[in-house]
Design a protein around this motif. Structure first.
Motif, PDB file in Angstrom:
ATOM      1  N   VAL A  42      18.654  49.650  49.235  1.00  0.00           N
ATOM      2  CA  VAL A  42      18.814  48.901  50.478  1.00  0.00           C
ATOM      3  C   VAL A  42      18.321  47.483  50.229  1.00  0.00           C
ATOM      4  N   LEU A  43      19.141  46.487  50.596  1.00  0.00           N
ATOM      5  CA  LEU A  43      18.747  45.100  50.395  1.00  0.00           C
ATOM      6  C   LEU A  43      17.604  44.709  51.319  1.00  0.00           C
ATOM      7  N   GLY A  44      16.657  43.969  50.753  1.00  0.00           N
ATOM      8  CA  GLY A  44      15.564  43.429  51.543  1.00  0.00           C
ATOM      9  C   GLY A  44      15.699  41.919  51.680  1.00  0.00           C
ATOM     10  N   ASP A  45      14.581  41.225  51.631  1.00  0.00           N
ATOM     11  CA  ASP A  45      14.575  39.777  51.802  1.00  0.00           C
ATOM     12  C   ASP A  45      15.214  39.060  50.620  1.00  0.00           C
ATOM     13  N   ILE A  46      15.818  37.903  50.906  1.00  0.00           N
ATOM     14  CA  ILE A  46      16.322  37.035  49.843  1.00  0.00           C
ATOM     15  C   ILE A  46      15.134  36.363  49.160  1.00  0.00           C
ATOM     16  N   VAL A  47      15.087  36.468  47.857  1.00  0.00           N
ATOM     17  CA  VAL A  47      13.999  35.873  47.082  1.00  0.00           C
ATOM     18  C   VAL A  47      14.354  34.440  46.693  1.00  0.00           C
ATOM     19  N   TYR A  48      15.553  34.237  46.144  1.00  0.00           N
ATOM     20  CA  TYR A  48      16.058  32.905  45.817  1.00  0.00           C
ATOM     21  C   TYR A  48      17.500  32.816  46.291  1.00  0.00           C
ATOM     22  N   ASP A  49      17.792  31.830  47.153  1.00  0.00           N
ATOM     23  CA  ASP A  49      19.142  31.725  47.680  1.00  0.00           C
ATOM     24  C   ASP A  49      20.048  30.956  46.720  1.00  0.00           C
ATOM     25  N   GLY A  50      21.348  30.880  47.061  1.00  0.00           N
ATOM     26  CA  GLY A  50      22.319  30.272  46.173  1.00  0.00           C
ATOM     27  C   GLY A  50      22.028  28.818  45.856  1.00  0.00           C
ATOM     28  N   LEU A 199      14.874  43.680  41.892  1.00  0.00           N
ATOM     29  CA  LEU A 199      15.738  42.587  42.309  1.00  0.00           C
ATOM     30  C   LEU A 199      17.204  42.919  42.060  1.00  0.00           C
ATOM     31  N   ALA A 200      18.078  42.272  42.822  1.00  0.00           N
ATOM     32  CA  ALA A 200      19.520  42.462  42.659  1.00  0.00           C
ATOM     33  C   ALA A 200      20.224  41.167  43.064  1.00  0.00           C
ATOM     34  N   GLY A 201      21.516  41.100  42.693  1.00  0.00           N
ATOM     35  CA  GLY A 201      22.313  39.931  43.019  1.00  0.00           C
ATOM     36  C   GLY A 201      22.439  38.987  41.848  1.00  0.00           C
ATOM     37  N   PHE A 202      23.333  38.008  41.975  1.00  0.00           N
ATOM     38  CA  PHE A 202      23.568  36.974  40.974  1.00  0.00           C
ATOM     39  C   PHE A 202      23.803  37.570  39.582  1.00  0.00           C
ATOM     40  N   GLY A 203      24.601  38.628  39.564  1.00  0.00           N
ATOM     41  CA  GLY A 203      25.002  39.207  38.287  1.00  0.00           C
ATOM     42  C   GLY A 203      24.070  40.247  37.713  1.00  0.00           C
ATOM     43  N   VAL A 216      19.610  36.038  44.881  1.00  0.00           N
ATOM     44  CA  VAL A 216      18.758  37.115  44.358  1.00  0.00           C
ATOM     45  C   VAL A 216      17.937  37.651  45.509  1.00  0.00           C
ATOM     46  N   ALA A 217      17.999  38.961  45.709  1.00  0.00           N
ATOM     47  CA  ALA A 217      17.296  39.589  46.825  1.00  0.00           C
ATOM     48  C   ALA A 217      16.475  40.773  46.333  1.00  0.00           C
ATOM     49  N   GLN A 218      15.521  41.163  47.144  1.00  0.00           N
ATOM     50  CA  GLN A 218      14.722  42.347  46.851  1.00  0.00           C
ATOM     51  C   GLN A 218      15.517  43.591  47.216  1.00  0.00           C
ATOM     52  N   VAL A 219      15.313  44.652  46.439  1.00  0.00           N
ATOM     53  CA  VAL A 219      15.957  45.929  46.713  1.00  0.00           C
ATOM     54  C   VAL A 219      14.882  46.977  46.969  1.00  0.00           C
ATOM     55  N   MET A 220      15.086  47.732  48.024  1.00  0.00           N
ATOM     56  CA  MET A 220      14.164  48.810  48.352  1.00  0.00           C
ATOM     57  C   MET A 220      14.928  50.122  48.339  1.00  0.00           C
ATOM     58  N   ALA A 221      14.229  51.202  48.149  1.00  0.00           N
ATOM     59  CA  ALA A 221      14.869  52.511  48.083  1.00  0.00           C
ATOM     60  C   ALA A 221      14.728  53.222  49.423  1.00  0.00           C
ATOM     61  N   GLU A 222      15.824  53.823  49.841  1.00  0.00           N
ATOM     62  CA  GLU A 222      15.830  54.616  51.077  1.00  0.00           C
ATOM     63  C   GLU A 222      16.243  56.026  50.728  1.00  0.00           C
TER      64      GLU A 222
END
Length: 224
Positions: A42-50, A199-203, A216-222
């Motif tokens: 599950v996506l969490g907060d954005i860590v670094y935006d585009g 982390l996830a996103g940006f490849g 780049v966003a944080q990923v949490m487990a549900e």
């Protein structure tokens, strides 16, 4: 745990130990499905935006140009190579190459794919699964990684490239998770500090469903 692991290896080099990360635990649960219920990301907060990513990569390209200008004359007579490590580096490698060329430095780009054997009897931690198509002989190479954590893969690639004829090997990482460092590797170009979260996103290759995100966003487990 990584710093303790590094100290253990320094003081007891003959002890055969291995750190299990969350990805290893997930792989074990996929293999033995009778265990606890699998979790979904599950996506969490954005860590670094585009915008932050693009701006920082542009700065890294400028730093790379300065690094290249400081190379010996004989090295600058050969076209340099930006070498991505693994599938997760593709997005960063493309962006980095584009910005470097925009600054007037003609570079080639390629990639190398590593794998870690799963068989317990195989004592090699890392091996090359796919070699670069471009020759590295007598060329300065910059290793491009999306995330630098333990340093084991970067150190292996660096040694492999020098063994196969590269004149110099620099390390460039977009995200540096230095709290997870096991081997101290010199980092020439560093984008952002990576928080000690998934982390996830940006490849980034770990979560396919989030790979094409421009940030780049944080990923949490549900649990499911």
């Amino acid at each position: 745990k990584n710093r303790k692991f590094r100290l253990l290896r320094q003081h007891y080099p003959n002890v055969n130990v291995r750190i299990l990360y969350l990805r290893d635990f997930e792989r074990l649960r996929r293999t033995y499905r009778n265990g606890p219920a699998l979790s979904r990301p599950v996506l969490g907060d954005i860590v670094y935006d585009g915008k932050q990513l693009d701006h920082r990569i542009e700065e890294l390209a400028a730093d790379y140009s300065d690094l290249w200008a400081g190379k010996p004359t004989e090295e600058r007579a050969v076209r340099p190579l930006l070498l991505g490590v693994g599938r997760g580096s593709r997005t960063f490698l493309e962006a980095m190459s584009t910005h470097v060329r925009a600054r007037g430095v003609a570079v080639d780009q390629d990639s190398i794919l590593l794998t870690t054997p799963d068989t317990p009897e195989n004592t090699r931690r890392v091996r090359v699964e796919r070699t670069p198509h471009t020759s590295v002989i007598n060329r300065p190479v910059t290793v491009v990684q999306e995330v630098l954590s333990s340093g084991l893969g970067a150190a292996y690639v660096q040694a492999w490239l020098l063994k196969h004829g590269a004149t110099s090997v620099d390390i460039c990482t977009l995200l540096d998770r230095d709290v997870a460092r096991v081997l101290d590797v010199p980092v020439a170009l560093r984008g952002f500090a990576a928080p000690d979260v998934t982390l996830a996103g940006f490849g980034l290759s770990r979560w396919d469903e989030f790979r094409d995100l421009p940030h780049v966003a944080q990923v949490m487990a549900e649990e499911v």
